[in-house]
Design a protein around this motif. Structure first.
Motif, PDB file in Angstrom:
ATOM      1  N   TYR A 192       0.855  -1.183   0.000  1.00  0.00           N
ATOM      2  CA  TYR A 192       0.000   0.000   0.000  1.00  0.00           C
ATOM      3  C   TYR A 192       0.889   1.230   0.000  1.00  0.00           C
ATOM      4  O   TYR A 192       2.068   1.168   0.355  1.00  0.00           O
ATOM      5  CB  TYR A 192      -0.929   0.000   1.227  1.00  0.00           C
ATOM      6  CG  TYR A 192      -1.861  -1.198   1.219  1.00  0.00           C
ATOM      7  CD1 TYR A 192      -3.065  -1.158   0.535  1.00  0.00           C
ATOM      8  CD2 TYR A 192      -1.517  -2.371   1.885  1.00  0.00           C
ATOM      9  CE1 TYR A 192      -3.908  -2.262   0.502  1.00  0.00           C
ATOM     10  CE2 TYR A 192      -2.350  -3.477   1.858  1.00  0.00           C
ATOM     11  CZ  TYR A 192      -3.541  -3.416   1.165  1.00  0.00           C
ATOM     12  OH  TYR A 192      -4.362  -4.508   1.134  1.00  0.00           O
ATOM     13  N   HIS A 193       0.291   2.356  -0.389  1.00  0.00           N
ATOM     14  CA  HIS A 193       1.064   3.587  -0.536  1.00  0.00           C
ATOM     15  C   HIS A 193       0.452   4.672   0.338  1.00  0.00           C
ATOM     16  O   HIS A 193      -0.775   4.828   0.371  1.00  0.00           O
ATOM     17  CB  HIS A 193       1.092   4.002  -2.007  1.00  0.00           C
ATOM     18  CG  HIS A 193       1.519   2.876  -2.898  1.00  0.00           C
ATOM     19  ND1 HIS A 193       2.826   2.511  -3.035  1.00  0.00           N
ATOM     20  CD2 HIS A 193       0.787   2.012  -3.647  1.00  0.00           C
ATOM     21  CE1 HIS A 193       2.902   1.480  -3.861  1.00  0.00           C
ATOM     22  NE2 HIS A 193       1.676   1.147  -4.224  1.00  0.00           N
ATOM     23  N   LEU A 194       1.311   5.397   1.007  1.00  0.00           N
ATOM     24  CA  LEU A 194       0.870   6.463   1.910  1.00  0.00           C
ATOM     25  C   LEU A 194       1.087   7.808   1.220  1.00  0.00           C
ATOM     26  O   LEU A 194       2.173   8.073   0.689  1.00  0.00           O
ATOM     27  CB  LEU A 194       1.660   6.386   3.218  1.00  0.00           C
ATOM     28  CG  LEU A 194       1.185   7.250   4.368  1.00  0.00           C
ATOM     29  CD1 LEU A 194      -0.204   6.795   4.827  1.00  0.00           C
ATOM     30  CD2 LEU A 194       2.164   7.177   5.537  1.00  0.00           C
ATOM     31  N   TYR A 195       0.048   8.637   1.251  1.00  0.00           N
ATOM     32  CA  TYR A 195       0.097   9.955   0.616  1.00  0.00           C
ATOM     33  C   TYR A 195      -0.394  11.010   1.599  1.00  0.00           C
ATOM     34  O   TYR A 195      -1.001  10.691   2.616  1.00  0.00           O
ATOM     35  CB  TYR A 195      -0.816   9.989  -0.621  1.00  0.00           C
ATOM     36  CG  TYR A 195      -0.447   9.007  -1.694  1.00  0.00           C
ATOM     37  CD1 TYR A 195       0.578   9.280  -2.580  1.00  0.00           C
ATOM     38  CD2 TYR A 195      -1.138   7.804  -1.825  1.00  0.00           C
ATOM     39  CE1 TYR A 195       0.919   8.383  -3.582  1.00  0.00           C
ATOM     40  CE2 TYR A 195      -0.812   6.903  -2.825  1.00  0.00           C
ATOM     41  CZ  TYR A 195       0.228   7.190  -3.696  1.00  0.00           C
ATOM     42  OH  TYR A 195       0.561   6.304  -4.673  1.00  0.00           O
ATOM     43  N   LYS A 196      -0.170  12.281   1.232  1.00  0.00           N
ATOM     44  CA  LYS A 196      -0.759  13.413   1.960  1.00  0.00           C
ATOM     45  C   LYS A 196      -1.819  14.037   1.066  1.00  0.00           C
ATOM     46  O   LYS A 196      -1.602  14.220  -0.132  1.00  0.00           O
ATOM     47  CB  LYS A 196       0.307  14.479   2.272  1.00  0.00           C
ATOM     48  CG  LYS A 196       1.053  14.251   3.530  1.00  0.00           C
ATOM     49  CD  LYS A 196       1.908  15.462   3.868  1.00  0.00           C
ATOM     50  CE  LYS A 196       2.715  15.192   5.105  1.00  0.00           C
ATOM     51  NZ  LYS A 196       3.586  16.326   5.433  1.00  0.00           N
ATOM     52  N   ASP A 197      -2.957  14.365   1.691  1.00  0.00           N
ATOM     53  CA  ASP A 197      -3.999  15.021   0.899  1.00  0.00           C
ATOM     54  C   ASP A 197      -3.809  16.538   0.922  1.00  0.00           C
ATOM     55  O   ASP A 197      -2.811  17.028   1.445  1.00  0.00           O
ATOM     56  CB  ASP A 197      -5.396  14.598   1.376  1.00  0.00           C
ATOM     57  CG  ASP A 197      -5.717  15.053   2.791  1.00  0.00           C
ATOM     58  OD1 ASP A 197      -4.949  15.866   3.359  1.00  0.00           O
ATOM     59  OD2 ASP A 197      -6.741  14.594   3.339  1.00  0.00           O
TER      60      ASP A 197
END
Length: 145
Positions: free
Chosen positions: A101-106
């Motif tokens: 899975y990939h972690l992002y910032k909104d």
């Protein structure tokens, strides 16, 4: 006569004679050290050099072990930090063990977890992670995919 015998007993023996005045016996053979004038000289071994060399070795071993433990501690704290970040991130699915899975910032700078790969979008990518069987997130390097 009695006084003469008492005087003879009290008479000091020469330094080369080993005589115990309490037991009134010659006990040179019972001593843990040489008592004869011709005996080899007893020299005290200089242990300072040995101690200093070994203190240095022990200090180096302790320092190396400390560095090793500090490195493990730092890695554990890093693992804790990104696990905390991921578990507090927004996601609307149940992650599957073994999947990446990939972690992002909104836009509001809040982290969220996604199945979309960084190459397929242009969000701010914080890292890629795999959920292991212990429910711990492992950081994935680019060449681990």
């Amino acid at each position: 006569m009695f006084i003469k015998k008492a005087m003879e007993k009290k008479q000091k023996k020469p330094d080369s004679i080993v005589f115990d005045e309490e037991t009134e016996k010659y006990d040179a053979s019972l001593k843990p050290y040489a008592t004869d004038m011709g005996a080899p000289v007893i020299t005290i071994t200089d242990t300072a050099a040995w101690k200093n060399a070994n203190i240095n070795k022990v200090n180096n071993q302790v320092k190396a072990k400390f560095e090793e433990l500090k490195k493990e501690y730092d890695a554990l704290m890093e693992k804790y930090a990104y696990n905390d970040l991921i578990y507090n991130a927004k996601f609307n699915f149940e992650p599957v063990v073994g999947k990446i899975y990939h972690l992002y910032k909104d836009k509001t700078e809040q982290p969220y977890l996604s199945i979309i790969a960084p190459e397929e979008c242009n969000f701010e990518h914080l890292g890629s992670f795999r959920l292991n069987a212990d429910k711990m997130w492992e950081k994935i390097q680019k060449n681990d995919n």
